[in-house]
Design a protein around this motif. Structure first.
Motif, PDB file in Angstrom:
ATOM      1  N   GLY A  29      47.268  35.459  50.905  1.00 29.72           N
ATOM      2  CA  GLY A  29      47.130  37.113  50.690  1.00 29.72           C
ATOM      3  C   GLY A  29      48.213  37.807  50.335  1.00 29.72           C
ATOM      4  O   GLY A  29      49.283  36.914  50.077  1.00 29.72           O
ATOM      5  N   LEU A  30      48.441  39.029  50.304  1.00 27.53           N
ATOM      6  CA  LEU A  30      49.835  39.518  50.247  1.00 27.53           C
ATOM      7  C   LEU A  30      50.858  39.261  51.087  1.00 27.53           C
ATOM      8  O   LEU A  30      52.013  38.827  50.826  1.00 27.53           O
ATOM      9  CB  LEU A  30      49.566  41.131  50.018  1.00 27.53           C
ATOM     10  N   TRP A  95      49.186  35.785  43.619  1.00 22.73           N
ATOM     11  CA  TRP A  95      48.223  36.724  44.423  1.00 22.73           C
ATOM     12  C   TRP A  95      47.509  37.929  43.497  1.00 22.73           C
ATOM     13  O   TRP A  95      46.481  38.205  43.823  1.00 22.73           O
ATOM     14  CB  TRP A  95      49.224  37.646  45.308  1.00 22.73           C
ATOM     15  N   LEU A  96      48.102  38.333  42.579  1.00 24.77           N
ATOM     16  CA  LEU A  96      47.594  39.614  41.535  1.00 24.77           C
ATOM     17  C   LEU A  96      46.762  38.797  40.911  1.00 24.77           C
ATOM     18  O   LEU A  96      45.529  39.550  40.463  1.00 24.77           O
ATOM     19  CB  LEU A  96      48.745  39.859  40.696  1.00 24.77           C
ATOM     20  N   ARG A  98      44.670  36.349  41.715  1.00 24.93           N
ATOM     21  CA  ARG A  98      43.425  36.341  42.585  1.00 24.93           C
ATOM     22  C   ARG A  98      42.719  37.772  42.741  1.00 24.93           C
ATOM     23  O   ARG A  98      41.606  37.601  43.043  1.00 24.93           O
ATOM     24  CB  ARG A  98      44.021  35.618  43.981  1.00 24.93           C
ATOM     25  N   LYS A  99      43.495  38.603  43.126  1.00 25.46           N
ATOM     26  CA  LYS A  99      42.965  40.064  43.172  1.00 25.46           C
ATOM     27  C   LYS A  99      42.088  40.294  41.948  1.00 25.46           C
ATOM     28  O   LYS A  99      41.240  41.034  42.116  1.00 25.46           O
ATOM     29  CB  LYS A  99      44.039  41.032  43.491  1.00 25.46           C
ATOM     30  N   LEU A 100      42.568  40.217  40.742  1.00 28.93           N
ATOM     31  CA  LEU A 100      41.981  40.647  39.352  1.00 28.93           C
ATOM     32  C   LEU A 100      40.811  39.786  39.346  1.00 28.93           C
ATOM     33  O   LEU A 100      40.077  40.249  38.629  1.00 28.93           O
ATOM     34  CB  LEU A 100      43.100  40.617  38.258  1.00 28.93           C
ATOM     35  N   GLY A 102      38.586  38.686  41.273  1.00 29.82           N
ATOM     36  CA  GLY A 102      37.838  39.055  42.305  1.00 29.82           C
ATOM     37  C   GLY A 102      37.689  38.097  43.499  1.00 29.82           C
ATOM     38  O   GLY A 102      36.563  38.312  44.099  1.00 29.82           O
TER      39      GLY A 102
END
Length: 103
Positions: A29-30, A95-96, A98-100, A102
């Motif tokens: 996570g962040l 992290w980015l 992974r977030k993009l 989904g």
């Protein structure tokens, strides 16, 4: 009554891109990403400090005189900052991504 073995603890398929000291990189996570980045920067500062002091000790034993404080100012601090910046970019990109995606 039939007894069928049931898997009560089903494991989720982990799709990680790799591991860093046993930590799955795809699941950070962040806060974990920032913690890992600052840990790498912190450890590199002390590694470069150790190597710089050993190098200055060897250099001083050959008849020269260099202050040991120079190992912090000119070697360890810049190297630690460069490694910290690189690790922030690396772990931030993981992290980015992974977030993009989904995740």
């Amino acid at each position: 009554m039939t007894t069928q073995p049931q898997n009560l603890h089903q494991r989720r398929a982990v799709e990680t891109k790799g591991r860093f000291f046993g930590v799955p990189l795809g699941d950070l996570g962040l806060a974990s990403s920032l913690l890992m980045a600052f840990t790498v920067g912190f450890l590199s500062f002390f590694l470069f400090t150790f190597l710089a002091i050993v190098g200055i000790t060897i250099y001083n034993s050959m008849g020269h005189h260099v202050d040991y404080a120079d190992s912090y100012k000119y070697i360890s601090f810049p190297a630690g900052c460069v490694v910290l910046a690189a690790s922030l970019i690396f772990f931030g990109a993981l992290w980015l991504r992974r977030k993009l995606s989904g995740g």
